[in-house]
Write a protein that holds these residues in place. Structure first.
Motif, PDB file in Angstrom:
ATOM      1  N   PHE A  84      35.757  40.541  32.997  1.00 39.70           N
ATOM      2  CA  PHE A  84      36.094  39.124  33.344  1.00 39.70           C
ATOM      3  C   PHE A  84      35.414  38.377  34.308  1.00 39.70           C
ATOM      4  CE2 PHE A  84      39.871  41.942  32.463  1.00 39.70           C
ATOM      5  CZ  PHE A  84      40.574  41.056  31.599  1.00 39.70           C
ATOM      6  N   SER A  85      35.069  37.148  33.969  1.00 43.95           N
ATOM      7  CA  SER A  85      34.161  36.236  34.777  1.00 43.95           C
ATOM      8  C   SER A  85      34.942  36.027  36.091  1.00 43.95           C
ATOM      9  CB  SER A  85      33.612  35.029  34.096  1.00 43.95           C
ATOM     10  OG  SER A  85      35.084  34.200  33.847  1.00 43.95           O
ATOM     11  N   GLN A  86      34.167  35.451  37.015  1.00 45.62           N
ATOM     12  CA  GLN A  86      34.993  35.000  38.307  1.00 45.62           C
ATOM     13  C   GLN A  86      35.920  34.037  38.007  1.00 45.62           C
ATOM     14  OE1 GLN A  86      32.300  33.881  41.479  1.00 45.62           O
ATOM     15  NE2 GLN A  86      34.042  33.415  42.822  1.00 45.62           N
ATOM     16  N   ALA A  87      35.666  33.200  36.983  1.00 48.08           N
ATOM     17  CA  ALA A  87      36.962  32.251  36.705  1.00 48.08           C
ATOM     18  C   ALA A  87      37.957  32.636  36.069  1.00 48.08           C
ATOM     19  CB  ALA A  87      36.251  31.002  35.716  1.00 48.08           C
ATOM     20  N   GLU A  88      37.660  33.547  35.328  1.00 50.64           N
ATOM     21  CA  GLU A  88      39.046  34.327  34.676  1.00 50.64           C
ATOM     22  C   GLU A  88      39.546  35.146  35.663  1.00 50.64           C
ATOM     23  OE1 GLU A  88      37.249  35.175  30.174  1.00 50.64           O
ATOM     24  OE2 GLU A  88      36.493  36.215  31.734  1.00 50.64           O
ATOM     25  N   ALA A  94      45.938  33.957  40.214  1.00 50.96           N
ATOM     26  CA  ALA A  94      46.633  33.079  40.278  1.00 50.96           C
ATOM     27  C   ALA A  94      48.016  33.372  39.877  1.00 50.96           C
ATOM     28  CB  ALA A  94      46.276  31.574  39.569  1.00 50.96           C
ATOM     29  N   LYS A  95      47.996  34.041  38.705  1.00 49.74           N
ATOM     30  CA  LYS A  95      49.154  34.726  38.255  1.00 49.74           C
ATOM     31  C   LYS A  95      49.998  35.654  38.982  1.00 49.74           C
ATOM     32  CE  LYS A  95      47.781  33.617  33.647  1.00 49.74           C
ATOM     33  NZ  LYS A  95      47.644  34.277  32.104  1.00 49.74           N
ATOM     34  N   LEU A  96      49.372  36.288  40.049  1.00 44.81           N
ATOM     35  CA  LEU A  96      50.089  37.064  40.782  1.00 44.81           C
ATOM     36  C   LEU A  96      50.949  36.495  41.845  1.00 44.81           C
ATOM     37  CD1 LEU A  96      47.118  39.520  42.178  1.00 44.81           C
ATOM     38  CD2 LEU A  96      49.051  39.720  40.511  1.00 44.81           C
ATOM     39  N   GLY A  97      50.803  35.092  42.212  1.00 42.56           N
ATOM     40  CA  GLY A  97      52.007  34.498  42.793  1.00 42.56           C
ATOM     41  C   GLY A  97      51.646  34.100  44.228  1.00 42.56           C
TER      42      GLY A  97
END
Length: 97
Positions: A84-88, A94-97
């Motif tokens: 995974f790239s840094q952006a990914e 971000a999905k962790l909340g």
């Protein structure tokens, strides 16, 4: 496109035909295209693995099909890591909340 890091070990057959390793790499890069996979980089390495290959592909199934076909030729065994790239990774975090 997803990125994959592939750790490659030569089989006994691959070692016996070591002089052809760069030719086999070129052929594998061409084979990958048939599966929608792009070989971005190939590095021959010292240590536990003989090569490290960086792939880009639309999905896991494309990589799995390519590597299964490559393995069937008998020269290499592989272990594959989804990278995974840094952006990914920021999107995942971000999905962790």
């Amino acid at each position: 496109m997803a990125t994959y890091v592939v750790l490659v070990s030569f089989t006994d057959q691959g070692v016996r035909n070591l002089k052809d390793t760069t030719k086999r790499a070129d052929a594998a890069s061409e084979m990958a295209k048939k599966f929608g996979v792009t070989v971005k980089d190939i590095y021959w390495t010292l240590g536990s693995y003989d090569e490290v290959v960086i792939l880009e592909a639309p999905d896991d199934a494309s990589v799995a099909a390519f590597l299964a076909s490559l393995g069937a030729l008998g020269n290499v065994r592989t272990q594959t890591l989804r990278a995974f790239s840094q952006a990914e990774m920021n999107g995942i975090l971000a999905k962790l909340g």
